[in-house]
Motif scaffolding. Structure first.
Motif, PDB file in Angstrom:
ATOM      1  N   VAL A 280      54.032  14.250 -25.988  1.00  0.00           N
ATOM      2  CA  VAL A 280      53.985  14.495 -24.541  1.00  0.00           C
ATOM      3  C   VAL A 280      53.010  13.493 -23.931  1.00  0.00           C
ATOM      4  O   VAL A 280      51.855  13.392 -24.360  1.00  0.00           O
TER       5      VAL A 280
ATOM      6  N   ILE B 217      50.880  11.740 -20.612  1.00  0.00           N
ATOM      7  CA  ILE B 217      50.229  12.149 -19.358  1.00  0.00           C
ATOM      8  C   ILE B 217      50.651  11.183 -18.264  1.00  0.00           C
ATOM      9  O   ILE B 217      50.581   9.963 -18.426  1.00  0.00           O
ATOM     10  N   CYS B 218      51.092  11.732 -17.134  1.00  0.00           N
ATOM     11  CA  CYS B 218      51.513  10.943 -15.980  1.00  0.00           C
ATOM     12  C   CYS B 218      50.449  11.052 -14.889  1.00  0.00           C
ATOM     13  O   CYS B 218      49.676  12.009 -14.860  1.00  0.00           O
TER      14      CYS B 218
ATOM     15  N   ASP C 247      50.342  14.389 -13.196  1.00  0.00           N
ATOM     16  CA  ASP C 247      49.641  15.454 -13.925  1.00  0.00           C
ATOM     17  C   ASP C 247      48.144  15.411 -13.617  1.00  0.00           C
ATOM     18  O   ASP C 247      47.502  16.437 -13.373  1.00  0.00           O
TER      19      ASP C 247
ATOM     20  N   GLY D  69      52.568  18.912 -17.844  1.00  0.00           N
ATOM     21  CA  GLY D  69      53.256  17.948 -18.705  1.00  0.00           C
ATOM     22  C   GLY D  69      54.752  17.857 -18.438  1.00  0.00           C
ATOM     23  O   GLY D  69      55.410  18.872 -18.231  1.00  0.00           O
ATOM     24  N   HIS D  70      55.290  16.614 -18.425  1.00  0.00           N
ATOM     25  CA  HIS D  70      56.740  16.469 -18.239  1.00  0.00           C
ATOM     26  C   HIS D  70      57.354  15.259 -18.959  1.00  0.00           C
ATOM     27  O   HIS D  70      58.566  15.118 -18.976  1.00  0.00           O
ATOM     28  N   GLU D  71      56.533  14.383 -19.541  1.00  0.00           N
ATOM     29  CA  GLU D  71      57.081  13.247 -20.297  1.00  0.00           C
ATOM     30  C   GLU D  71      57.114  13.670 -21.753  1.00  0.00           C
ATOM     31  O   GLU D  71      56.067  13.731 -22.390  1.00  0.00           O
ATOM     32  N   CYS D  72      58.300  13.978 -22.298  1.00  0.00           N
ATOM     33  CA  CYS D  72      58.249  14.650 -23.595  1.00  0.00           C
ATOM     34  C   CYS D  72      59.453  14.430 -24.488  1.00  0.00           C
ATOM     35  O   CYS D  72      60.548  14.087 -24.025  1.00  0.00           O
TER      36      CYS D  72
ATOM     37  N   LEU E 106      53.821  20.718 -21.972  1.00  0.00           N
ATOM     38  CA  LEU E 106      52.733  20.501 -22.933  1.00  0.00           C
ATOM     39  C   LEU E 106      52.468  21.834 -23.644  1.00  0.00           C
ATOM     40  O   LEU E 106      51.569  22.592 -23.305  1.00  0.00           O
TER      41      LEU E 106
ATOM     42  N   VAL F 101      42.697  18.117 -25.388  1.00  0.00           N
ATOM     43  CA  VAL F 101      43.449  18.152 -24.122  1.00  0.00           C
ATOM     44  C   VAL F 101      42.529  17.719 -22.972  1.00  0.00           C
ATOM     45  O   VAL F 101      42.903  16.899 -22.126  1.00  0.00           O
TER      46      VAL F 101
END
Length: 358
Positions: free
Chosen positions: A45, A47-48, A51, A72-75, A132, A338
Motif C-alpha cells: 500500500v 501513501i498518496c 492521504d 490508504g488507496h494505492e494497493c 491500509l 505507520v
C-alpha cells in the motif's frame, strides 16, 4: 498484534485516521463477501499526497473526515477468497486494485466516464474506508491480475500511474507531441513516464527543487529547468522552457496547480496546443486565460482516471515504464512504522513514494 478473533481466527486490523495527526491500528470488521466480490490480503500500500492531507487537515477540498476512517488507496494484494459469481480470479492470484466503485447507473457511468460518477465510493475518501488493512473486500471486476514479472509494489503503483495515463489520454499525447511537465513530484514523474510510453519524443520538466529535477533527469526527462515561486518570473521562465524544448510545446501538464504554474503552462504552450490541469494546489487561480484562448490553447481538466489498469499493467509488464525507482521508502505495518511512514511522506525531502509492505 492482530490475533484473537473468534475461533482462533486472526482479527483484521487497519490503520484508522482518528483525528489530526492521529493514526491508530485498530480492528476493522469486513462486510460479508458478495457473489461478485473478492477478499484480498493486502501486501503493498502506497501513501498518496491526499492521504497525508487528510491526516494533517482532516479534509481535502469538499471532502471532510467526520468520523474515524481507514486510510490508504494505492494497493495490491493476494486473493484469499472469491464470491460465487467470480470467474476470472482464484485464491492465490496477485492483483492490483482500482480503488473507486462507481454506481454504473447514472448518465456519466453509462457514457463511460465513470470517474465522474457523483455516487463514486472511493477508498479513503470520506466516508468510505480505505485499504491500509490486513484484508479488505472489493468488487472482483476492480481487481486486476498481475503478470508473473511484476511485484505487488508495482501493482500498487498502478494507481498513481493511472493518473498520468488518464492525463495523457485526455491530452492526446502521441509520437508527434512534445510535452512540458510542471512539477516533478510523484504525479509529475508518473505523467512524464506515461507521456514517454505514449510516444512523446521530447519532454521538458520543471520544478523548484533540485533533487526532484535530478530524479526526473534519471527517469528520462530530456531537459530539466529549475524555476522560482515568484510570479514575476513567468515571462523569463516561459522563454527558458521554449529554448529548452527547441521546438513547439504541444502539450503541457500542470501537475502542481498553482496560479504561477498554470500561467507558465498557458504561456509556454504553442498555439493550437493543450494544457492539462492535473495538480490541484489552488482551487482559485489568477491566470492570463484570454491571451491563451485567442491562440486556441485548449485547457482540459482531469479527475482521477478510468479504464487505465490494463494499460498500466501492460506498460509495466513490457518494460515501457519502470516505476521501481519511484519507491524510495518502505515500512512494515506496526503502529510505530505507520506513524513514521506518514511523517516521512509528509516531510518530502528525498521521499517520492513511501510504501507499506504488509
Amino acid at each position: 498484534m492482530g490475533k484473537g478473533g473468534k475461533d482462533g481466527e486472526e482479527e483484521n486490523m487497519a490503520a484508522w485516521l482518528i483525528g489530526v495527526n492521529n493514526l491508530k491500528i485498530q480492528p476493522f470488521k469486513l462486510p460479508p463477501l458478495g457473489p461478485h466480490d473478492a477478499r484480498i490480503r493486502m501486501k503493498a500500500v502506497g501513501i498518496c499526497g491526499s492521504d497525508v492531507h487528510f491526516l494533517k487537515e482532516m479534509k481535502l477540498a469538499d471532502f471532510v473526515v467526520k468520523e474515524p476512517m481507514v486510510i490508504g488507496h494505492e494497493c495490491a494484494g493476494i486473493v484469499e477468497q472469491v464470491g460465487t459469481e467470480v470467474k476470472h480470479l482464484v485464491a492465490g492470484d496477485r492483483v492490483a486494485l482500482e480503488p473507486g466503485i462507481s454506481c454504473s447507473r447514472c448518465g456519466l457511468c453509462k457514457e463511460g466516464r465513470y470517474n465522474l460518477c457523483p455516487d463514486m465510493k472511493f477508498f479513503a475518501t470520506p466516508p468510505i474506508h480505505g485499504s491500509l488493512a490486513n484484508q479488505i473486500v472489493h468488487p472482483a471486476d476492480l481487481c486486476f491480475k498481475l503478470p508473473e514479472n511484476l511485484s505487488l509494489e508495482e501493482g500498487a503503483m498502478c494507481e498513481p500511474l493511472s493518473v498520468g495515463v488518464h492525463a495523457c489520454r485526455r491530452a492526446n499525447v502521441g509520437p508527434e507531441k512534445n510535452v512540458l511537465v510542471m512539477g516533478a513530484g510523484p504525479i509529475g514523474l508518473v505523467t512524464m513516464l506515461a507521456a514517454r510510453a505514449f510516444g512523446s519524443p521530447r519532454i521538458v520538466i520543471v520544478d523548484v527543487d533540485d533533487h526532484r529535477l535530478l530524479v526526473a533527469k534519471e527517469l528520462g526527462a530530456d531537459e530539466t529547468i529549475k524555476v522560482s515561486t515568484d510570479v514575476k518570473d513567468v515571462a523569463s521562465e516561459v522563454q527558458k522552457i521554449r529554448k529548452a524544448m527547441g521546438a513547439e510545446v504541444d502539450v503541457s501538464f500542470d501537475c502542481a496547480g498553482f496560479s504561477k504554474t498554470m500561467s507558465t503552462a498557458l504561456g509556454a504552450t504553442s498555439s493550437g496546443g493543450k494544457v492539462c490541469l492535473v495538480g490541484l494546489g489552488h482551487t482559485e487561480m489568477n491566470v492570463p486565460l484570454a491571451p491563451a484562448a485567442v491562440r486556441e490553447v485548449d485547457v482540459v481538466g482531469i479527475f482521477r482516471y478510468k479504464n487505465t489498469w490494463p494499460l498500466c499493467i501492460e506498460f509495466l509488464r513490457s518494460g515501457k515504464i519502470d516505476v521501481k525507482p519511484l519507491i524510495t521508502h518502505r515500512f512494515g505495518f506496526s503502529q510505530k512504522e505507520v506513524e513514521e511512514a506518514f511523517e516521512t511522506s509528509a516531510r518530502g525531502g528525498n521521499a517520492i513514494k513511501v510504501m507499506f509492505n504488509l
